[in-house]
Write an enzyme that holds these catalytic residues in place. Sequence first.
Site, PDB file in Angstrom:
ATOM      1  N   ASP A 206       1.922 -22.764 -30.316  1.00 39.74           N
ATOM      2  CA  ASP A 206       2.832 -23.471 -29.423  1.00 39.74           C
ATOM      3  C   ASP A 206       4.187 -22.861 -29.719  1.00 39.74           C
ATOM      4  O   ASP A 206       4.779 -23.119 -30.775  1.00 39.74           O
ATOM      5  CB  ASP A 206       2.840 -24.975 -29.756  1.00 39.74           C
ATOM      6  CG  ASP A 206       3.719 -25.741 -28.776  1.00 39.74           C
ATOM      7  OD1 ASP A 206       4.863 -25.307 -28.563  1.00 39.74           O
ATOM      8  OD2 ASP A 206       3.266 -26.753 -28.231  1.00 39.74           O
ATOM      9  N   HIS A 207       4.668 -22.023 -28.816  1.00 38.27           N
ATOM     10  CA  HIS A 207       5.823 -21.200 -29.206  1.00 38.27           C
ATOM     11  C   HIS A 207       7.077 -22.033 -29.481  1.00 38.27           C
ATOM     12  O   HIS A 207       7.992 -21.566 -30.152  1.00 38.27           O
ATOM     13  CB  HIS A 207       6.072 -20.070 -28.198  1.00 38.27           C
ATOM     14  CG  HIS A 207       6.818 -20.472 -26.965  1.00 38.27           C
ATOM     15  ND1 HIS A 207       6.210 -21.054 -25.886  1.00 38.27           N
ATOM     16  CD2 HIS A 207       8.122 -20.379 -26.645  1.00 38.27           C
ATOM     17  CE1 HIS A 207       7.106 -21.291 -24.957  1.00 38.27           C
ATOM     18  NE2 HIS A 207       8.281 -20.894 -25.380  1.00 38.27           N
ATOM     19  N   HIS A 269       4.470 -28.469 -25.728  1.00 42.20           N
ATOM     20  CA  HIS A 269       5.822 -28.341 -26.295  1.00 42.20           C
ATOM     21  C   HIS A 269       6.526 -29.688 -26.476  1.00 42.20           C
ATOM     22  O   HIS A 269       7.081 -29.981 -27.526  1.00 42.20           O
ATOM     23  CB  HIS A 269       6.704 -27.467 -25.408  1.00 42.20           C
ATOM     24  CG  HIS A 269       6.072 -26.165 -25.009  1.00 42.20           C
ATOM     25  ND1 HIS A 269       5.303 -25.424 -25.868  1.00 42.20           N
ATOM     26  CD2 HIS A 269       6.093 -25.459 -23.843  1.00 42.20           C
ATOM     27  CE1 HIS A 269       4.892 -24.315 -25.250  1.00 42.20           C
ATOM     28  NE2 HIS A 269       5.355 -24.333 -24.027  1.00 42.20           N
TER      29      HIS A 269
END
Length: 519
Positions: A206-207, A269
């Site tokens: 999950d950047h 996110h």
Amino acid sequence: MSVIPIMTNPLREGLRAELTAEPCVVVIFGATGDLTHRKLMPALYNLTIEGQLPAGSSLVGFARRPFSDDEFRAEMLEAAKRFSRQQPYRPSIGERFGEGIRYVQASFEDPAGYERLEQVCAELDSTRGTRGNRLFYLATAPTAYPTVIERLGAAGLVRRGEPNGTDQGWTRVVVEKPFGRDLTTARELNAQLARVFDEDQVYRIDHYLGKETVQNIMTFRFANSIFESVWDRDHVDNVQITVFESIGIEGRGPYYEEAGALRDMVANHMLQVLSLVAMEPPVALDANAVRDEKVKVLRAIHRLNTAEVARRTVRGQYGPGVVDGEPVPGYRQEERVAPDSTTETFVALKLLIDNWRWAGVPFYLRHGKRLPKRSTEIAIRFKETPQLLFGQGGAGWSQPNILTLRIQPDEGIALRFGTKVPGARVQVRSVMMDFRFGASFGRQSAEAYERLILDAMQGESTLFTRRDETEAAWAIVTSILEGWQHLPPPELPNYEAGTWGPSAARDLVVRDGRSWVRV
Ligand code: BG6
């Protein structure tokens, strides 16, 4: 003439990470896609520049498109040149990394492709010292995940568990989002992964967790004693998490039609950010201790029934409008989007966390595309003072304190508080105490993908989501998706591109006697 040392600012010390990774072969499935060009290759190149990528680390692209090794290498170096944050491009660095780039052309189903992959990796082990270490990266369309996972296992390319002292090396897999499209499919994908990999070999990316400012949420909360003592239902009136984007769907019509704003941003996110804001202090900073606390928050979020979905969620979709002075099409006019699509490009939610710390404190989330500006932030709005001492007699209104964690852009933290306006009269005005990362640290932060790829190479999984976290997040989102299925969609489009979203989003908070914090 005096020489100014480069590190004049003591805050800059210690910024360089300790290098503990071993060289490995990064194998990217779906290596000819956008993600590899825009994010993965630039990240590997930047890590090489920073001296953080262990010497010998190599990259193997695995995809259907016909490329030779040389063509793929040229394509990757061009991607580093175009998309790296470090400019200008440094050919010597590119060439050094390029020596370890290879390509395997195969369909994801074809067992022969995996045999060739094994040979290429073995060759890199002997020529570049990658010691059997493999980081498999799933950057394909999610429909191909099950095939790639199954074939990797069948080809004997996965060694379960961490290396046991023999010279075999480790195997890990990085899985890109979307991780399923609801609770059932996320569970299926987790079960598929578990058939081939151990949980501690799986890195669900999950950047947002790789962003410095997101990591700083925990540091801010648990490295300071003054904030944590007011971080609860007795002091906080509500929490607002905002992710506004001015971009549209950027040519990703087919993906976005399937996803929509809720799946695209909230399921991953935004719920990750929420869990960092709301979690209890972990007993240690290791991966499982941190994720144990995050998952407790996700589990405590109240699942919505249909009536609650109707009252506590808002969907929107943009019509044509003007963003940054440029006319832009509506969502339904975007390429490869149905002309009568009901996919949401905006979502606002009110979530409640059923636990001791947060009972009764609403967490409002809002996210949309084609809004007037890009801004991601968390606002903690504190309660009013118990007595409005300054509220009468023309003394001005003392607004409640708001602590804002600015995730991006303009990364920083601001605290709003009331102060006396200088003069003979007692007058109160809200002012800001403002910290900016850029001004204090004066250094460009690493891209999220740099940090995360390096962590995966080091076997550090704190910033990756664990199996139970993904399922807990999908349980919340699935309750909303199911509610929407039973409710008539709003009249769409319901906001013009370049405006702040549908008016119903305002009503969501106004109904509670509150307002959105201005971004
Ligand atoms: C991605 C979403 O995960 O995150 C995109 O698929 C979104 O739709 C992007 O634009 C936002 O990322 P960032 O880092 O620009 O905030």
